[in-house]
Design an enzyme around this catalytic site. Structure first.
Site, PDB file in Angstrom:
ATOM      1  N   ASP A 139       0.867  -1.183   0.000  1.00  0.00           N
ATOM      2  CA  ASP A 139       0.000   0.000   0.000  1.00  0.00           C
ATOM      3  C   ASP A 139       0.898   1.225   0.000  1.00  0.00           C
ATOM      4  O   ASP A 139       2.097   1.130   0.281  1.00  0.00           O
ATOM      5  CB  ASP A 139      -0.877  -0.023   1.270  1.00  0.00           C
ATOM      6  CG  ASP A 139      -1.755   1.226   1.401  1.00  0.00           C
ATOM      7  OD1 ASP A 139      -2.313   1.670   0.382  1.00  0.00           O
ATOM      8  OD2 ASP A 139      -1.869   1.757   2.519  1.00  0.00           O
ATOM      9  N   SER A 140       0.306   2.373  -0.279  1.00  0.00           N
ATOM     10  CA  SER A 140       1.061   3.619  -0.209  1.00  0.00           C
ATOM     11  C   SER A 140       1.510   3.899   1.236  1.00  0.00           C
ATOM     12  O   SER A 140       2.449   4.657   1.448  1.00  0.00           O
ATOM     13  CB  SER A 140       0.191   4.772  -0.691  1.00  0.00           C
ATOM     14  OG  SER A 140      -0.999   4.827   0.069  1.00  0.00           O
ATOM     15  N   CYS A 195      -4.246  -1.190  -2.183  1.00  0.00           N
ATOM     16  CA  CYS A 195      -4.387   0.257  -2.294  1.00  0.00           C
ATOM     17  C   CYS A 195      -5.196   0.516  -3.558  1.00  0.00           C
ATOM     18  O   CYS A 195      -4.817   0.039  -4.634  1.00  0.00           O
ATOM     19  CB  CYS A 195      -3.002   0.887  -2.402  1.00  0.00           C
ATOM     20  SG  CYS A 195      -3.003   2.657  -2.733  1.00  0.00           S
ATOM     21  N   GLU A 243      -6.361   9.481   9.351  1.00  0.00           N
ATOM     22  CA  GLU A 243      -4.995   9.292   9.868  1.00  0.00           C
ATOM     23  C   GLU A 243      -4.727  10.131  11.111  1.00  0.00           C
ATOM     24  O   GLU A 243      -3.944   9.753  11.970  1.00  0.00           O
ATOM     25  CB  GLU A 243      -3.963   9.609   8.773  1.00  0.00           C
ATOM     26  CG  GLU A 243      -3.948   8.514   7.728  1.00  0.00           C
ATOM     27  CD  GLU A 243      -2.806   8.626   6.745  1.00  0.00           C
ATOM     28  OE1 GLU A 243      -2.060   9.631   6.768  1.00  0.00           O
ATOM     29  OE2 GLU A 243      -2.655   7.691   5.940  1.00  0.00           O
ATOM     30  N   CYS A 268     -11.210   3.323  -1.013  1.00  0.00           N
ATOM     31  CA  CYS A 268      -9.918   3.676  -0.411  1.00  0.00           C
ATOM     32  C   CYS A 268      -9.779   2.843   0.856  1.00  0.00           C
ATOM     33  O   CYS A 268     -10.740   2.687   1.617  1.00  0.00           O
ATOM     34  CB  CYS A 268      -9.890   5.172  -0.089  1.00  0.00           C
ATOM     35  SG  CYS A 268      -8.416   5.676   0.801  1.00  0.00           S
ATOM     36  N   HIS A 272      -8.565   3.319   3.674  1.00  0.00           N
ATOM     37  CA  HIS A 272      -8.815   3.954   4.971  1.00  0.00           C
ATOM     38  C   HIS A 272     -10.294   3.969   5.361  1.00  0.00           C
ATOM     39  O   HIS A 272     -10.613   4.043   6.542  1.00  0.00           O
ATOM     40  CB  HIS A 272      -8.361   5.413   4.934  1.00  0.00           C
ATOM     41  CG  HIS A 272      -6.885   5.609   4.892  1.00  0.00           C
ATOM     42  ND1 HIS A 272      -6.086   5.038   3.930  1.00  0.00           N
ATOM     43  CD2 HIS A 272      -6.060   6.329   5.690  1.00  0.00           C
ATOM     44  CE1 HIS A 272      -4.835   5.415   4.143  1.00  0.00           C
ATOM     45  NE2 HIS A 272      -4.796   6.187   5.202  1.00  0.00           N
TER      46      HIS A 272
HETATM   47  N1  DGL Z   1      -4.303   3.677   0.344  1.00  0.00           N
HETATM   48  C1  DGL Z   1      -4.751   4.630  -0.637  1.00  0.00           C
HETATM   49  C2  DGL Z   1      -5.970   4.079  -1.398  1.00  0.00           C
HETATM   50  O1  DGL Z   1      -6.539   3.039  -1.084  1.00  0.00           O
HETATM   51  C3  DGL Z   1      -5.084   5.988  -0.070  1.00  0.00           C
HETATM   52  C4  DGL Z   1      -3.948   6.728   0.541  1.00  0.00           C
HETATM   53  C5  DGL Z   1      -3.070   7.506  -0.449  1.00  0.00           C
HETATM   54  O2  DGL Z   1      -3.545   8.470  -1.084  1.00  0.00           O
HETATM   55  O3  DGL Z   1      -1.914   7.149  -0.560  1.00  0.00           O
HETATM   56  O4  DGL Z   1      -6.372   4.693  -2.369  1.00  0.00           O
END
Ligand code: DGL
Length: 268
Positions: free
Chosen positions: A9-10, A73, A154, A186, A188
């Protein structure tokens, strides 16, 4: 096959997916890589996201010996999934968080008008729209970029008046009126799933990338004969940059304490 499953993931949001995978496949060893040095991906170009995603996937497969890689992600899945799937076709299965959700929606005959909330990069990629309309041409699609939700979550703002106000503000948007399903596009957003469900009074079906993706991965491992015979090593949680704030947020996304290790695959 006793090799690990790679998940990336990012940052730390993909831990929600890792947690679902460890619940569905408790005997598997997971290697999680969060690219915290380069987050957020959500407002970066497709080329740069693809570049980061390729480097991480190469590392998980070649250096860590992963037998499957989950792109946990939405933003990376929208920018890099087809590219990585084609690069590793016949070598290692690559699983996105987008395609299993598309399948679940296409199979549900009660859904006619679907909304999507996600980062700017995921929305502007048009990937969900293209995949949905190819499989179900008469479906109505309503996308909305909700970029403030990631920093809000976050920073620990959920289940309070700030998150309530922001979620209501976004979901009251005209674009999302009359939907019968909403994709939480997303990693999150699972943290605020209950608040979103409350906004709709349970009347809109919610789809997120946790259990749907974990179950899809299980099916693929079964089909490919890749399930492990029994756990041999502990899970690893690697981050390309480490701060105490990441450690705190990781606890929230994974549900319990984990040991995070800094691993800079670009410079080490
Ligand atoms: N984890 C990213 C997603 O699912 C969101 C966070 C980011 O922008 O890096 O899109």
């Amino acid at each position: 096959m006793n090799a690990p499953i790679g998940i990336f993931d990012s940052g730390i949001g993909g831990l929600t997916v890792a947690n679902a995978i460890s619940g569905v496949l408790p005997q598997e060893q997971l290697i999680y890589f969060g690219d915290t040095a380069h987050l957020p991906y959500g407002d970066k170009s497709k080329e740069l996201i693809r570049h980061y995603s390729e480097k991480i996937t190469d590392y998980l497969i070649h250096d860590k010996g992963c037998k499957a890689v989950v792109i946990a992600c939405n933003t990376a899945s929208s920018a890099a999934y087809e590219f990585l799937r084609d690069k590793y076709r016949g070598v290692v299965p690559i699983i996105s968080v987008i395609d299993p959700i598309i399948e679940a929606i296409v199979e549900d005959d009660t859904i006619h008008h679907v909304g999507l909330i996600a980062t700017k990069a995921t929305i502007s990629s048009g990937v969900y729209q293209e995949k949905l309309q190819r499989r179900k041409p008469d479906i109505r699609y309503a996308p909305l970029a909700t970029p403030l939700l990631v920093p809000m979550i976050e920073e620990g703002f959920h289940n309070n008046n700030i998150s309530h106000a922001l979620i209501h503000n976004y979901l009251q948007n005209e674009a999302l009126s009359h939907i019968d399903a909403l994709i939480l596009g997303c990693t999150h957003y699972i943290i605020v799933r209950k608040e979103i469900d409350e906004f709709y009074g349970g009347q809109v079906k919610l789809f997120d990338s946790t259990h749907i993706v974990a179950n899809k991965l299980k099916k693929i491992l079964e089909k490919e004969g890749l399930l492990s015979e029994g756990r041999v090593k502990n899970d690893e949680f690697l981050l390309s940059d480490y701060t105490e704030a990441f450690a705190k947020t990781a606890r929230m996304f994974y549900g319990h304490e984990i040991k995070l290790v800094r691993k800079d695959i670009w410079n080490d």
